[in-house]
Design a protein around this motif. Structure first.
Motif, PDB file in Angstrom:
ATOM      1  N   ASP A  41       0.945  -1.011  -0.065  1.00  0.00           N
ATOM      2  CA  ASP A  41       0.060   0.198  -0.091  1.00  0.00           C
ATOM      3  C   ASP A  41       0.995   1.164  -0.078  1.00  0.00           C
ATOM      4  OD1 ASP A  41      -2.538  -1.661   0.099  1.00  0.00           O
ATOM      5  OD2 ASP A  41      -1.900  -1.903   2.323  1.00  0.00           O
ATOM      6  N   GLY A  42       0.585   2.052  -0.918  1.00  0.00           N
ATOM      7  CA  GLY A  42       1.230   3.593  -0.945  1.00  0.00           C
ATOM      8  C   GLY A  42       2.363   3.434  -2.043  1.00  0.00           C
ATOM      9  N   LEU A  43       2.430   2.107  -2.519  1.00  0.00           N
ATOM     10  CA  LEU A  43       3.648   2.274  -3.954  1.00  0.00           C
ATOM     11  C   LEU A  43       2.997   2.579  -4.989  1.00  0.00           C
ATOM     12  CD1 LEU A  43       6.209   1.528  -5.027  1.00  0.00           C
ATOM     13  CD2 LEU A  43       5.497  -0.928  -4.989  1.00  0.00           C
ATOM     14  N   GLU A  44       3.460   3.425  -5.904  1.00  0.00           N
ATOM     15  CA  GLU A  44       2.896   3.839  -7.033  1.00  0.00           C
ATOM     16  C   GLU A  44       4.263   3.325  -8.012  1.00  0.00           C
ATOM     17  OE1 GLU A  44       1.508   7.604  -7.530  1.00  0.00           O
ATOM     18  OE2 GLU A  44       0.162   7.596  -6.127  1.00  0.00           O
ATOM     19  N   ILE A  45       3.845   2.564  -8.938  1.00  0.00           N
ATOM     20  CA  ILE A  45       4.918   1.918  -9.749  1.00  0.00           C
ATOM     21  C   ILE A  45       4.515   1.827 -11.154  1.00  0.00           C
ATOM     22  CG2 ILE A  45       4.146  -0.354  -9.252  1.00  0.00           C
ATOM     23  CD1 ILE A  45       7.412  -1.122  -9.117  1.00  0.00           C
ATOM     24  N   GLY A  46       5.449   2.149 -12.032  1.00  0.00           N
ATOM     25  CA  GLY A  46       5.224   2.008 -13.403  1.00  0.00           C
ATOM     26  C   GLY A  46       6.087   0.532 -13.885  1.00  0.00           C
ATOM     27  N   ILE A  47       5.064  -0.093 -14.605  1.00  0.00           N
ATOM     28  CA  ILE A  47       5.609  -1.341 -15.133  1.00  0.00           C
ATOM     29  C   ILE A  47       5.904  -1.167 -16.590  1.00  0.00           C
ATOM     30  CG2 ILE A  47       5.298  -3.702 -15.409  1.00  0.00           C
ATOM     31  CD1 ILE A  47       3.722  -3.787 -12.672  1.00  0.00           C
ATOM     32  N   GLY A  48       7.035  -1.672 -17.130  1.00  0.00           N
ATOM     33  CA  GLY A  48       7.350  -1.608 -18.596  1.00  0.00           C
ATOM     34  C   GLY A  48       7.817  -3.047 -19.121  1.00  0.00           C
ATOM     35  N   SER A  49       7.436  -3.122 -20.515  1.00  0.00           N
ATOM     36  CA  SER A  49       7.987  -4.216 -21.111  1.00  0.00           C
ATOM     37  C   SER A  49       8.146  -3.988 -22.502  1.00  0.00           C
ATOM     38  CB  SER A  49       6.914  -5.580 -20.967  1.00  0.00           C
ATOM     39  OG  SER A  49       5.669  -5.296 -21.953  1.00  0.00           O
ATOM     40  N   LYS A  50       8.787  -5.118 -23.335  1.00  0.00           N
ATOM     41  CA  LYS A  50       9.061  -5.070 -24.720  1.00  0.00           C
ATOM     42  C   LYS A  50       7.831  -5.360 -25.479  1.00  0.00           C
ATOM     43  CE  LYS A  50      13.664  -5.894 -23.590  1.00  0.00           C
ATOM     44  NZ  LYS A  50      14.805  -6.874 -23.618  1.00  0.00           N
ATOM     45  N   ASN A  51       7.900  -5.199 -26.657  1.00  0.00           N
ATOM     46  CA  ASN A  51       6.479  -5.503 -27.393  1.00  0.00           C
ATOM     47  C   ASN A  51       6.351  -6.981 -28.264  1.00  0.00           C
ATOM     48  OD1 ASN A  51       8.490  -4.867 -29.295  1.00  0.00           O
ATOM     49  ND2 ASN A  51       7.136  -3.342 -30.505  1.00  0.00           N
ATOM     50  N   PHE A  52       6.971  -8.067 -27.776  1.00  0.00           N
ATOM     51  CA  PHE A  52       6.897  -9.134 -28.052  1.00  0.00           C
ATOM     52  C   PHE A  52       6.076 -10.137 -26.916  1.00  0.00           C
ATOM     53  CE2 PHE A  52      11.210  -9.138 -26.765  1.00  0.00           C
ATOM     54  CZ  PHE A  52      11.298 -10.301 -25.979  1.00  0.00           C
ATOM     55  N   GLN A  53       5.424 -11.252 -27.407  1.00  0.00           N
ATOM     56  CA  GLN A  53       4.567 -11.834 -26.570  1.00  0.00           C
ATOM     57  C   GLN A  53       5.185 -12.411 -25.217  1.00  0.00           C
ATOM     58  OE1 GLN A  53       5.870 -13.466 -29.047  1.00  0.00           O
ATOM     59  NE2 GLN A  53       6.801 -15.195 -28.475  1.00  0.00           N
ATOM     60  N   GLU A  54       6.363 -12.810 -25.204  1.00  0.00           N
ATOM     61  CA  GLU A  54       6.885 -13.375 -23.727  1.00  0.00           C
ATOM     62  C   GLU A  54       7.008 -12.068 -23.067  1.00  0.00           C
ATOM     63  OE1 GLU A  54       9.944 -16.554 -23.514  1.00  0.00           O
ATOM     64  OE2 GLU A  54      11.078 -14.773 -23.086  1.00  0.00           O
ATOM     65  N   LEU A  56       5.061  -9.317 -22.930  1.00  0.00           N
ATOM     66  CA  LEU A  56       3.688  -8.971 -22.726  1.00  0.00           C
ATOM     67  C   LEU A  56       3.119  -9.860 -21.470  1.00  0.00           C
ATOM     68  CD1 LEU A  56       2.423  -8.084 -26.310  1.00  0.00           C
ATOM     69  CD2 LEU A  56       2.970  -6.639 -24.453  1.00  0.00           C
ATOM     70  N   ILE A  57       3.511 -10.965 -21.669  1.00  0.00           N
ATOM     71  CA  ILE A  57       2.823 -12.065 -20.679  1.00  0.00           C
ATOM     72  C   ILE A  57       3.496 -11.535 -19.223  1.00  0.00           C
ATOM     73  CG2 ILE A  57       2.993 -14.374 -19.893  1.00  0.00           C
ATOM     74  CD1 ILE A  57       2.704 -15.283 -22.861  1.00  0.00           C
ATOM     75  N   LEU A  58       4.900 -11.542 -19.196  1.00  0.00           N
ATOM     76  CA  LEU A  58       5.790 -11.240 -18.131  1.00  0.00           C
ATOM     77  C   LEU A  58       5.208  -9.946 -17.332  1.00  0.00           C
ATOM     78  CD1 LEU A  58       9.321 -12.508 -18.937  1.00  0.00           C
ATOM     79  CD2 LEU A  58       7.654 -13.534 -17.640  1.00  0.00           C
ATOM     80  N   GLY A  59       5.069  -9.074 -18.248  1.00  0.00           N
ATOM     81  CA  GLY A  59       4.607  -7.643 -17.645  1.00  0.00           C
ATOM     82  C   GLY A  59       3.211  -7.747 -16.994  1.00  0.00           C
ATOM     83  N   ARG A 302      -4.623 -15.922 -27.952  1.00  0.00           N
ATOM     84  CA  ARG A 302      -5.284 -15.338 -26.532  1.00  0.00           C
ATOM     85  C   ARG A 302      -4.850 -14.155 -26.055  1.00  0.00           C
ATOM     86  NH1 ARG A 302      -5.251 -18.751 -21.657  1.00  0.00           N
ATOM     87  NH2 ARG A 302      -7.176 -17.540 -21.097  1.00  0.00           N
ATOM     88  N   GLU A 303      -5.284 -13.581 -25.209  1.00  0.00           N
ATOM     89  CA  GLU A 303      -4.727 -12.081 -24.940  1.00  0.00           C
ATOM     90  C   GLU A 303      -3.641 -12.323 -23.737  1.00  0.00           C
ATOM     91  OE1 GLU A 303      -4.933  -8.760 -25.641  1.00  0.00           O
ATOM     92  OE2 GLU A 303      -6.157  -9.363 -27.273  1.00  0.00           O
ATOM     93  N   PRO A 304      -2.406 -11.706 -23.559  1.00  0.00           N
ATOM     94  CA  PRO A 304      -1.381 -12.076 -22.679  1.00  0.00           C
ATOM     95  C   PRO A 304      -1.862 -11.771 -21.297  1.00  0.00           C
ATOM     96  CG  PRO A 304      -0.464 -10.565 -24.643  1.00  0.00           C
ATOM     97  CD  PRO A 304      -2.018 -10.645 -24.845  1.00  0.00           C
ATOM     98  N   ALA A 305      -2.861 -10.663 -21.040  1.00  0.00           N
ATOM     99  CA  ALA A 305      -3.302 -10.549 -19.644  1.00  0.00           C
ATOM    100  C   ALA A 305      -4.077 -11.833 -19.172  1.00  0.00           C
ATOM    101  CB  ALA A 305      -3.950  -9.299 -19.595  1.00  0.00           C
ATOM    102  N   ASP A 306      -4.862 -12.546 -20.224  1.00  0.00           N
ATOM    103  CA  ASP A 306      -5.559 -13.453 -19.822  1.00  0.00           C
ATOM    104  C   ASP A 306      -4.705 -14.797 -19.487  1.00  0.00           C
ATOM    105  OD1 ASP A 306      -8.005 -12.196 -19.860  1.00  0.00           O
ATOM    106  OD2 ASP A 306      -8.402 -12.674 -22.144  1.00  0.00           O
ATOM    107  N   VAL A 307      -3.716 -15.058 -20.366  1.00  0.00           N
ATOM    108  CA  VAL A 307      -2.991 -15.875 -20.299  1.00  0.00           C
ATOM    109  C   VAL A 307      -1.992 -15.802 -18.869  1.00  0.00           C
ATOM    110  CG1 VAL A 307      -0.591 -17.139 -21.127  1.00  0.00           C
ATOM    111  CG2 VAL A 307      -2.397 -16.566 -22.717  1.00  0.00           C
TER     112      VAL A 307
END
Length: 321
Positions: A41-54, A56-59, A302-307
């Motif tokens: 709680d209280g942490l504001e954090i930006g998460i990045g990833s590159k633009n290939f499927q692996e 996106l899933i990890l992100g 499938r969508e990376p978020a769902d996977v």
């Protein structure tokens, strides 16, 4: 050149909103081994990833975990390329990403050759990135998304081969390769690999036995038998869908490309419980797991978020709200 690149990346980051399309992050609650983790709680954090499927899933895995632990997540996954992701991290526009040891060592830190030993490569990257840039590498995953060569299962069974060193025992006419142009021309790529395995180009592997193709075409050509040995990335989902067998790099030519969570030191100093959140998850990310997850996106659509969410639930790390 590096200064010009940094300036160009700065303009990209400032002018294009990082060029990302992070999208939806499923919600859930920490479960199983992660349930006792102290909340963020209280942490504001930006998460990045590159633009290939692996990536996106990890992100998405990271975004789901951090959100479930109480952090306010800014989803900046799907960045256009490694340089953009790295510059966003250095400029504190994101504070978390999954990164590959070999990529950081060769591309970001500027070393000429990688280190095949996984632990040595991780230790070297973690030390240098911490000292120079204040970036902390958490425990790496077992998965190693490196270069490799694969054959069809039928070929592996017929020739009884499972290791790259076995190629040298085959007749020269059987030593046929499909490779992508980048790997074919790298100073740490195809030709040095053949020399390392005692089958140098020309005398060990006839030049007419080599076909240079686009990355996707290499997988198809290998599957169809246009060449026996196809250059692949060792966690690509097409390995499963085409039933290919990855040959063991038994003479340790290829650098290690293990993936690990990387977080800014200032965030880790404020929230030292972060390693406890990610270590059990990283431990489960093997080559076979990533091949399966990548195939769900690349092959099944499938969508990376769902996977990502389904896998976290299956492994008992997250319960659905």
């Amino acid at each position: 050149m590096k200064k010009l690149l940094a300036i160009a990346m700065t303009l990209v980051l400032a002018g294009c909103g990082l060029g990302t399309s992070g999208g939806f992050v499923p919600t859930g609650s920490l479960s199983g081994p992660l349930k006792p983790t102290q909340r963020l709680d209280g942490l504001e954090i930006g998460i990045g990833s590159k633009n290939f499927q692996e990536q996106l899933i990890l992100g998405k895995i990271a975004a789901i975990l951090l959100q479930a632990a109480g952090a306010k997540v800014k989803d900046l996954t799907n960045m256009p390329g490694s340089d953009t992701s790295r510059q966003a991290m250095l400029q504190d526009q994101i504070q978390f990403s999954w990164e590959y040891t070999g990529t950081a060592w060769l591309s970001y830190l500027g070393h000429d050759t990688g280190i095949p030993d996984k632990q040595q490569q991780y230790d070297a990257v973690a030390k240098e990135d911490r000292e120079k840039y204040g970036l902390i590498w958490l425990k790496p995953a077992p998965m190693n998304n490196s270069y490799g060569f694969a054959v069809t299962r039928k070929t592996a069974d017929r020739l009884k081969i499972s290791k790259l060193s076995h190629v040298g025992s085959l007749p020269a006419k059987e030593r046929t390769f499909c490779v992508e142009s980048e790997f074919a021309n790298r100073n740490d790529g195809f030709e040095p690999m053949l020399k390392h395995y005692g089958i140098p180009l020309g005398s060990g592997v006839p030049r007419d036995n080599i076909r240079t193709l686009d990355t996707g075409a290499v997988y198809a050509a290998t599957s169809k038998g246009d060449c026996l040995f196809g250059e692949i990335f060792t966690t690509d989902g097409r390995i499963k869908s085409l039933d290919l067998v990855v040959l063991e790099d038994d003479k340790k030519y290829f650098p290690a490309y293990n993936v690990a969570p990387v977080v800014s030191k200032k965030v880790l100093d404020q929230y030292p419980q972060l390693p406890k959140l990610f270590e059990p998850v990283s431990d489960k990310l093997t080559d076979q797991v990533l091949i399966e997850l990548n195939a769900q996106v690349d092959v099944d659509g499938r969508e990376p978020a769902d996977v990502a969410m389904d896998w976290l639930v299956k492994e008992g790390f997250i319960s659905r709200d």
